[in-house]
Write an enzyme that holds these catalytic residues in place. Structure first.
Site, PDB file in Angstrom:
ATOM      1  N   ASN A  10       0.869  -1.182   0.000  1.00 39.12           N
ATOM      2  CA  ASN A  10       0.000   0.000   0.000  1.00 39.12           C
ATOM      3  C   ASN A  10       0.903   1.228   0.000  1.00 39.12           C
ATOM      4  O   ASN A  10       1.462   1.598   1.028  1.00 39.12           O
ATOM      5  CB  ASN A  10      -0.885  -0.018   1.261  1.00 39.12           C
ATOM      6  CG  ASN A  10      -1.708   1.253   1.382  1.00 39.12           C
ATOM      7  OD1 ASN A  10      -1.830   2.023   0.431  1.00 39.12           O
ATOM      8  ND2 ASN A  10      -2.278   1.483   2.563  1.00 39.12           N
ATOM      9  N   LYS A  12       0.042   4.210  -0.382  1.00 38.25           N
ATOM     10  CA  LYS A  12      -0.661   5.410   0.095  1.00 38.25           C
ATOM     11  C   LYS A  12      -0.413   6.554  -0.907  1.00 38.25           C
ATOM     12  O   LYS A  12      -0.210   6.279  -2.084  1.00 38.25           O
ATOM     13  CB  LYS A  12      -0.220   5.788   1.509  1.00 38.25           C
ATOM     14  CG  LYS A  12      -0.179   4.586   2.447  1.00 38.25           C
ATOM     15  CD  LYS A  12      -0.051   4.988   3.873  1.00 38.25           C
ATOM     16  CE  LYS A  12       0.169   3.728   4.707  1.00 38.25           C
ATOM     17  NZ  LYS A  12      -0.080   3.930   6.106  1.00 38.25           N
ATOM     18  N   HIS A  99      -9.505   0.870   4.659  1.00 34.83           N
ATOM     19  CA  HIS A  99      -8.237   1.122   5.360  1.00 34.83           C
ATOM     20  C   HIS A  99      -8.505   2.079   6.519  1.00 34.83           C
ATOM     21  O   HIS A  99      -9.361   2.955   6.426  1.00 34.83           O
ATOM     22  CB  HIS A  99      -7.215   1.720   4.383  1.00 34.83           C
ATOM     23  CG  HIS A  99      -5.836   1.790   4.960  1.00 34.83           C
ATOM     24  ND1 HIS A  99      -5.445   2.809   5.797  1.00 34.83           N
ATOM     25  CD2 HIS A  99      -4.778   0.952   4.852  1.00 34.83           C
ATOM     26  CE1 HIS A  99      -4.180   2.593   6.164  1.00 34.83           C
ATOM     27  NE2 HIS A  99      -3.757   1.469   5.607  1.00 34.83           N
ATOM     28  N   GLU A 101      -7.045   4.593   7.536  1.00 34.55           N
ATOM     29  CA  GLU A 101      -6.932   6.029   7.209  1.00 34.55           C
ATOM     30  C   GLU A 101      -8.218   6.525   6.563  1.00 34.55           C
ATOM     31  O   GLU A 101      -8.614   7.671   6.744  1.00 34.55           O
ATOM     32  CB  GLU A 101      -5.714   6.261   6.298  1.00 34.55           C
ATOM     33  CG  GLU A 101      -4.418   6.166   7.098  1.00 34.55           C
ATOM     34  CD  GLU A 101      -3.211   5.694   6.317  1.00 34.55           C
ATOM     35  OE1 GLU A 101      -3.232   5.715   5.078  1.00 34.55           O
ATOM     36  OE2 GLU A 101      -2.232   5.275   6.979  1.00 34.55           O
ATOM     37  N   GLU A 171      -5.165  -4.951  10.698  1.00 31.52           N
ATOM     38  CA  GLU A 171      -4.177  -3.902  10.900  1.00 31.52           C
ATOM     39  C   GLU A 171      -4.513  -3.123  12.170  1.00 31.52           C
ATOM     40  O   GLU A 171      -5.372  -2.231  12.148  1.00 31.52           O
ATOM     41  CB  GLU A 171      -4.194  -2.925   9.721  1.00 31.52           C
ATOM     42  CG  GLU A 171      -3.906  -3.557   8.376  1.00 31.52           C
ATOM     43  CD  GLU A 171      -3.363  -2.531   7.398  1.00 31.52           C
ATOM     44  OE1 GLU A 171      -2.233  -2.725   6.958  1.00 31.52           O
ATOM     45  OE2 GLU A 171      -4.054  -1.541   7.102  1.00 31.52           O
ATOM     46  N   GLY A 177       2.289   2.619  10.546  1.00 33.29           N
ATOM     47  CA  GLY A 177       3.192   3.748  10.337  1.00 33.29           C
ATOM     48  C   GLY A 177       3.859   4.245  11.612  1.00 33.29           C
ATOM     49  O   GLY A 177       4.443   5.328  11.629  1.00 33.29           O
ATOM     50  N   SER A 216       3.533  -1.797  10.353  1.00 33.87           N
ATOM     51  CA  SER A 216       4.986  -1.716  10.525  1.00 33.87           C
ATOM     52  C   SER A 216       5.718  -3.032  10.234  1.00 33.87           C
ATOM     53  O   SER A 216       6.711  -3.361  10.887  1.00 33.87           O
ATOM     54  CB  SER A 216       5.336  -1.182  11.917  1.00 33.87           C
ATOM     55  OG  SER A 216       4.807   0.117  12.093  1.00 33.87           O
TER      56      SER A 216
HETATM   57  C1  PEP Z   1      -0.763   0.315   5.959  1.00 34.32           C
HETATM   58  O1  PEP Z   1      -0.864   1.476   5.670  1.00 34.32           O
HETATM   59  O2  PEP Z   1      -1.630  -0.478   5.566  1.00 34.32           O
HETATM   60  C2  PEP Z   1       0.379  -0.112   6.768  1.00 34.32           C
HETATM   61  C3  PEP Z   1       0.367  -1.318   7.282  1.00 34.32           C
HETATM   62  O3  PEP Z   1       1.387   0.796   6.940  1.00 34.32           O
HETATM   63  P1  PEP Z   1       2.827   0.523   7.632  1.00 34.32           P
HETATM   64  O4  PEP Z   1       3.353  -0.761   7.082  1.00 34.32           O
HETATM   65  O5  PEP Z   1       3.654   1.708   7.245  1.00 34.32           O
HETATM   66  O6  PEP Z   1       2.580   0.447   9.095  1.00 34.32           O
END
Ligand code: PEP
Length: 256
Positions: A10, A12, A99, A101, A171, A177, A216
């Site tokens: 992803n 983003k 997601h 976000e 997640e 992040g 992460s």
């Molecule tokens: C994500 O945005 O779906 C995500 C898992 O981000 P990150 O790996 O940066 O934590």
């Protein structure tokens, strides 16, 4: 039972045409293990270029193109929105839905997510449905209630049988992040809960649904996470923008 592993990137609102080019050239050299699919989800202006690079590098069926979002509507006066059918026309095969976000910044509800999942399936794409609890929810022991409340509207909308064509990404919001990863034990325990929750509706279907971990994930922690019984790959944010990290993560995944 063969359950495929999926590693999804992803990006983003990051990346550019140069990254599309480099990522595909490097992924072309990666030796994937058995029964693994890689999905790359760039911002929508790059979908077409990515799809054409996948094709010209003979990577169709191995590297898949995914969108980061999709409208729940088929067409009409929805300025700025993109329908599942439009994505399908561009050879997009996956769409991330719900997601955190989008749930947080754009106030997407689980009911809206359910409508989006239905629209995605109708156009023959695979939805990657994101679910996860906040730090406060985990701290107050509400993780399972939150995950159930995010999943139930989707089950009600499409029916459990359609989950054979669905991917779920767990997640935890506090791990996205932030550099904080759920421990592999904690991630496994939550994935097990998700699979058992689906199994209450249909055991056979639940056993087939790929459950991805996101939050992460990087080249150093992916192997331990992917080794867990109910973790079938990952949804990767930050590390998916770094070609070397991402290709290492892809090589660590293995179908179960
Ligand atoms: C994500 O945005 O779906 C995500 C898992 O981000 P990150 O790996 O940066 O934590």
């Amino acid at each position: 039972m063969a359950r495929r592993a999926i590693v999804a990137a992803n990006w983003k609102m990051n990346g550019d045409l140069a990254l599309v080019d480099t990522m595909i050239s490097e992924l072309a050299n990666v030796e994937l293990q058995e029964n693994v699919s890689v999905v790359v989800c760039p911002s929508s202006p790059y979908l077409s270029e990515l799809a054409s690079k996948v094709k010209s590098n003979n990577l169709s069926g191995i590297i898949h193109v995914g969108a980061q979002n999709v409208s729940e509507h088929q067409s009409g006066a929805y300025t700025g929105q993109v329908s599942a059918k439009m994505l399908q026309e561009l050879s997009v095969e996956f769409a991330i839905v719900g997601h955190s976000e989008r749930r947080c910044f754009y106030k997407e509800t689980s009911t809206q997510v359910a409508h989006k999942v239905k629209a995605v399936l109708k156009s023959g794409l695979t939805p990657i449905i994101c679910i996860g609890e906040s730090e406060a929810e985990r701290a107050t022991d509400q993780t399972e209630t939150v995950l159930a409340a995010q999943l139930q509207p989707v089950i009600d909308k499409i029916g459990i049988e359609q989950f054979v064509d669905v991917v779920i990404a767990y997640e935890p919001v506090w791990a996205i992040g932030t550099g904080k990863t759920a421990s592999s034990e904690m991630a496994q325990e939550t994935h097990k809960f998700i699979r058992e929750f689906l199994a209450k509706a249909n055991e056979t279907v639940a056993a087939k649904v790929p459950l991805l971990y996101g939050g992460s994930v990087n080249a150093s922690n992916c192997e331990e996470l992917f080794a867990q019984t109910d973790i079938d790959g990952g949804l990767i944010g930050g590390a998916s923008l770094q070609v070397e990290q991402f290709t290492k993560i892809c090589s660590a995944a293995k179908g179960k």
